[in-house]
Motif scaffolding. Structure first.
Motif, PDB file in Angstrom:
ATOM      1  N   LEU A 171       0.837  -1.204   0.000  1.00 27.29           N
ATOM      2  CA  LEU A 171       0.000   0.000   0.000  1.00 27.29           C
ATOM      3  C   LEU A 171       0.872   1.255   0.000  1.00 27.29           C
ATOM      4  CD1 LEU A 171      -2.939  -0.802   2.462  1.00 27.29           C
ATOM      5  CD2 LEU A 171      -2.651  -1.427   0.065  1.00 27.29           C
ATOM      6  N   ARG A 172       1.916   1.264   0.810  1.00 27.94           N
ATOM      7  CA  ARG A 172       2.795   2.433   0.865  1.00 27.94           C
ATOM      8  C   ARG A 172       3.540   2.619  -0.457  1.00 27.94           C
ATOM      9  NH1 ARG A 172       4.211   0.255   6.126  1.00 27.94           N
ATOM     10  NH2 ARG A 172       2.933   1.261   7.729  1.00 27.94           N
ATOM     11  N   GLN A 173       3.916   1.515  -1.090  1.00 26.03           N
ATOM     12  CA  GLN A 173       4.576   1.615  -2.398  1.00 26.03           C
ATOM     13  C   GLN A 173       3.668   2.323  -3.403  1.00 26.03           C
ATOM     14  OE1 GLN A 173       4.863  -2.046  -4.564  1.00 26.03           O
ATOM     15  NE2 GLN A 173       6.395  -1.270  -6.018  1.00 26.03           N
ATOM     16  N   ILE A 174       2.384   1.971  -3.402  1.00 30.46           N
ATOM     17  CA  ILE A 174       1.436   2.607  -4.320  1.00 30.46           C
ATOM     18  C   ILE A 174       1.287   4.086  -3.990  1.00 30.46           C
ATOM     19  CG2 ILE A 174      -0.976   2.659  -5.073  1.00 30.46           C
ATOM     20  CD1 ILE A 174      -1.009  -0.420  -4.535  1.00 30.46           C
ATOM     21  N   LEU A 175       1.133   4.406  -2.705  1.00 29.46           N
ATOM     22  CA  LEU A 175       0.966   5.808  -2.303  1.00 29.46           C
ATOM     23  C   LEU A 175       2.217   6.630  -2.616  1.00 29.46           C
ATOM     24  CD1 LEU A 175      -0.879   5.435   1.135  1.00 29.46           C
ATOM     25  CD2 LEU A 175      -1.870   5.671  -1.145  1.00 29.46           C
ATOM     26  N   ASP A 176       3.392   6.055  -2.378  1.00 26.51           N
ATOM     27  CA  ASP A 176       4.635   6.776  -2.660  1.00 26.51           C
ATOM     28  C   ASP A 176       4.811   6.986  -4.159  1.00 26.51           C
ATOM     29  OD1 ASP A 176       5.161   6.821   0.039  1.00 26.51           O
ATOM     30  OD2 ASP A 176       6.564   5.132   0.000  1.00 26.51           O
ATOM     31  N   THR A 177       4.460   5.971  -4.956  1.00 24.82           N
ATOM     32  CA  THR A 177       4.561   6.097  -6.405  1.00 24.82           C
ATOM     33  C   THR A 177       3.579   7.148  -6.912  1.00 24.82           C
ATOM     34  OG1 THR A 177       5.164   3.749  -6.527  1.00 24.82           O
ATOM     35  CG2 THR A 177       4.521   4.821  -8.588  1.00 24.82           C
ATOM     36  N   ALA A 178       2.390   7.176  -6.335  1.00 22.03           N
ATOM     37  CA  ALA A 178       1.396   8.188  -6.718  1.00 22.03           C
ATOM     38  C   ALA A 178       1.916   9.586  -6.452  1.00 22.03           C
ATOM     39  CB  ALA A 178       0.088   7.948  -5.960  1.00 22.03           C
ATOM     40  N   GLU A 179       2.670   9.726  -5.368  1.00 21.91           N
ATOM     41  CA  GLU A 179       3.253  11.034  -5.028  1.00 21.91           C
ATOM     42  C   GLU A 179       4.091  11.569  -6.185  1.00 21.91           C
ATOM     43  OE1 GLU A 179       3.420  13.977  -2.260  1.00 21.91           O
ATOM     44  OE2 GLU A 179       3.215  12.023  -1.280  1.00 21.91           O
ATOM     45  N   SER A 180       4.841  10.684  -6.816  1.00 20.57           N
ATOM     46  CA  SER A 180       5.692  11.111  -7.930  1.00 20.57           C
ATOM     47  C   SER A 180       4.867  11.485  -9.153  1.00 20.57           C
ATOM     48  CB  SER A 180       6.689  10.002  -8.290  1.00 20.57           C
ATOM     49  OG  SER A 180       6.025   8.884  -8.845  1.00 20.57           O
ATOM     50  N   PHE A 181       3.674  10.902  -9.291  1.00 20.68           N
ATOM     51  CA  PHE A 181       2.838  11.195 -10.453  1.00 20.68           C
ATOM     52  C   PHE A 181       1.990  12.451 -10.274  1.00 20.68           C
ATOM     53  CE2 PHE A 181       3.225   6.506 -11.508  1.00 20.68           C
ATOM     54  CZ  PHE A 181       4.016   6.728 -12.631  1.00 20.68           C
ATOM     55  N   VAL A 182       1.807  12.904  -9.048  1.00 23.72           N
ATOM     56  CA  VAL A 182       1.051  14.141  -8.836  1.00 23.72           C
ATOM     57  C   VAL A 182       1.730  15.291  -9.568  1.00 23.72           C
ATOM     58  CG1 VAL A 182       0.386  15.863  -7.108  1.00 23.72           C
ATOM     59  CG2 VAL A 182      -0.035  13.447  -6.676  1.00 23.72           C
ATOM     60  N   GLY A 183       3.052  15.290  -9.553  1.00 31.49           N
ATOM     61  CA  GLY A 183       3.791  16.328 -10.271  1.00 31.49           C
ATOM     62  C   GLY A 183       3.566  16.270 -11.768  1.00 31.49           C
ATOM     63  N   VAL A 184       3.426  15.049 -12.298  1.00 34.64           N
ATOM     64  CA  VAL A 184       3.172  14.884 -13.732  1.00 34.64           C
ATOM     65  C   VAL A 184       1.841  15.517 -14.117  1.00 34.64           C
ATOM     66  CG1 VAL A 184       2.751  13.195 -15.577  1.00 34.64           C
ATOM     67  CG2 VAL A 184       4.573  12.797 -13.902  1.00 34.64           C
ATOM     68  N   THR A 185       0.838  15.324 -13.264  1.00 40.78           N
ATOM     69  CA  THR A 185      -0.497  15.849 -13.580  1.00 40.78           C
ATOM     70  C   THR A 185      -0.541  17.369 -13.536  1.00 40.78           C
ATOM     71  OG1 THR A 185      -1.278  15.772 -11.275  1.00 40.78           O
ATOM     72  CG2 THR A 185      -1.563  13.779 -12.589  1.00 40.78           C
ATOM     73  N   GLN A 186       0.478  17.983 -12.954  1.00 41.82           N
ATOM     74  CA  GLN A 186       0.504  19.447 -12.859  1.00 41.82           C
ATOM     75  C   GLN A 186       1.381  20.086 -13.935  1.00 41.82           C
ATOM     76  OE1 GLN A 186       1.874  19.778  -8.813  1.00 41.82           O
ATOM     77  NE2 GLN A 186      -0.160  19.490  -7.934  1.00 41.82           N
ATOM     78  N   ARG A 187       2.047  19.253 -14.765  1.00 39.62           N
ATOM     79  CA  ARG A 187       2.904  19.782 -15.813  1.00 39.62           C
ATOM     80  C   ARG A 187       2.083  20.214 -17.025  1.00 39.62           C
ATOM     81  NH1 ARG A 187       7.301  15.018 -16.076  1.00 39.62           N
ATOM     82  NH2 ARG A 187       6.072  14.638 -17.941  1.00 39.62           N
ATOM     83  N   GLU A 188       2.700  21.017 -17.867  1.00 41.39           N
ATOM     84  CA  GLU A 188       2.019  21.431 -19.098  1.00 41.39           C
ATOM     85  C   GLU A 188       1.827  20.229 -20.024  1.00 41.39           C
ATOM     86  OE1 GLU A 188       2.514  24.660 -22.757  1.00 41.39           O
ATOM     87  OE2 GLU A 188       3.841  24.744 -21.007  1.00 41.39           O
ATOM     88  N   VAL A 189       2.882  19.415 -20.160  1.00 40.65           N
ATOM     89  CA  VAL A 189       2.780  18.160 -20.909  1.00 40.65           C
ATOM     90  C   VAL A 189       2.643  17.046 -19.877  1.00 40.65           C
ATOM     91  CG1 VAL A 189       3.912  16.597 -22.518  1.00 40.65           C
ATOM     92  CG2 VAL A 189       4.170  19.074 -22.789  1.00 40.65           C
ATOM     93  N   LYS A 190       1.472  16.444 -19.854  1.00 47.05           N
ATOM     94  CA  LYS A 190       1.124  15.539 -18.746  1.00 47.05           C
ATOM     95  C   LYS A 190       1.330  14.070 -19.107  1.00 47.05           C
ATOM     96  CE  LYS A 190      -2.339  18.742 -16.852  1.00 47.05           C
ATOM     97  NZ  LYS A 190      -2.063  19.863 -17.767  1.00 47.05           N
TER      98      LYS A 190
END
Length: 334
Positions: free
Chosen positions: A45-64
């Motif tokens: 579960l923590r692996q999924i949550l930690d990996t999601a943390e890295s993808f939050v930045g992707v969703t905020q980029r101009e090229v997502k």
């Protein structure tokens, strides 16, 4: 008539093959399918949550977009209606650069009598790499996972009253984002617990992540008879149950799953179990409010609360994209 429990929700065919070893994990203990949060170790579960943390930045980029699933074919098999879950899975897969195929079940061969397994077998023959499955029958994703080839991954996007693991995970991500350490939290889950696959997933995730106090609040007719075995505290009085909690998780009244009149009226439910500003005031001053949607304003929640400063309902949806990206990338071995 005795109240229905959660223990009887899995279909017979699921019980027949589900052995003590968790079928979601491979021989190395790594995630191979995501079917339920029950039985998954805290590390996963923590692996999924930690990996999601890295993808939050992707969703905020101009090229997502990132190329982690480039060349992979992801099939959305939604045998049950959905807006948020289906859309966020589609967005998540596309942001991972996958080829996404949305199957229109109502006009597919299912409507002509083809079985679920035959439908899946034909789609697998089209070089599918991953199936996202939502189905009204509890256990359907398990059945599919049992029959697909070893290189195909299955994600449960909600099955009957059994489980909704990615919703549970995005709720955990939201709580961790705003509150941090689960081991210091008091969490209340309010409403139609009996029919809610979301509540079940939330309880398993909170327990696994070390939440010391989980409260379920609702009328007796909407509480599973065996809910106490999950180690939660049960409250019939919402005002009592909300005292000093850090997190309030509201649930939708699932009228489509109810057999018979379990409530006098929606207005009566709102009076006693709808989240209003005066009831929320009993929780901690910095408590957050979640809702998996779709919301029934004036039934489960007042608009002033849904749109208020303590609501994190819209961030839940945003975080859901990152969480689903994380699950798919982990399953694909990235």
């Amino acid at each position: 008539m005795p109240r229905e429990g959660w223990g009887s929700n899995l279909h017979t065919e699921t019980r027949m093959w589900l052995d003590p070893a968790n079928p979601q994990l491979n021989k190395n203990g790594e995630l191979h399918h995501l079917l339920s949060l029950e039985g998954l170790p805290a590390g996963v579960l923590r692996q999924i949550l930690d990996t999601a943390e890295s993808f939050v930045g992707v969703t905020q980029r101009e090229v997502k977009k990132v190329p982690l699933l480039r060349g992979k074919a992801v099939f959305n098999l939604f045998f049950e209606a959905s807006t948020r879950t289906r859309t966020t899975f589609e967005i998540a897969a596309k942001r991972l650069s996958a080829d996404v195929i949305n199957l229109a079940i109502n006009v597919s061969s299912q409507s002509k009598g083809e079985t679920v397994l035959d439908t899946v077998a034909n789609l697998a023959a089209m070089q599918a790499d991953m199936f996202i499955v939502r189905h009204a029958a509890s256990g359907a994703p398990y059945l599919i996972a049992k029959h697909v080839a070893p290189d195909i991954h299955v994600i449960n996007a909600g099955d009957g009253r059994h489980s909704h693991p990615t919703q549970g995970l995005l709720d955990m991500y939201t709580i961790r984002h705003y509150k941090g350490d689960f081991t210091k939290l008091r969490v209340a889950i309010v409403g139609d617990i009996l029919h809610s696959r979301v509540a079940r997933s939330q309880i398993h995730a909170l327990t696994t992540l070390g939440c010391p106090e989980i409260r379920v609040i609702g009328p007796k007719t909407l509480l599973p008879a065996d809910v106490g075995r999950l180690g939660v505290q049960v409250y019939g009085d919402m005002r009592e149950g909300l005292k000093d909690v850090d997190v309030v998780m509201m649930l939708r009244l699932q009228n489509e799953r109810m057999n018979g009149a379990l409530l006098p009226s929606a207005q009566e439910f709102y009076k006693y179990y709808g989240l209003t500003e005066d009831k929320l005031a009993l929780a901690k001053a910095d408590a957050i409010v979640l809702h998996p949607g779709p919301m029934n304003r004036g039934v489960e929640i007042d608009s002033s609360v849904a749109d208020g400063k303590q609501s994190v309902i819209l961030p839940q949806v945003t975080f859901g994209i990152a969480v689903r990206m994380a699950v798919m990338s982990i399953l694909a071995g990235n």
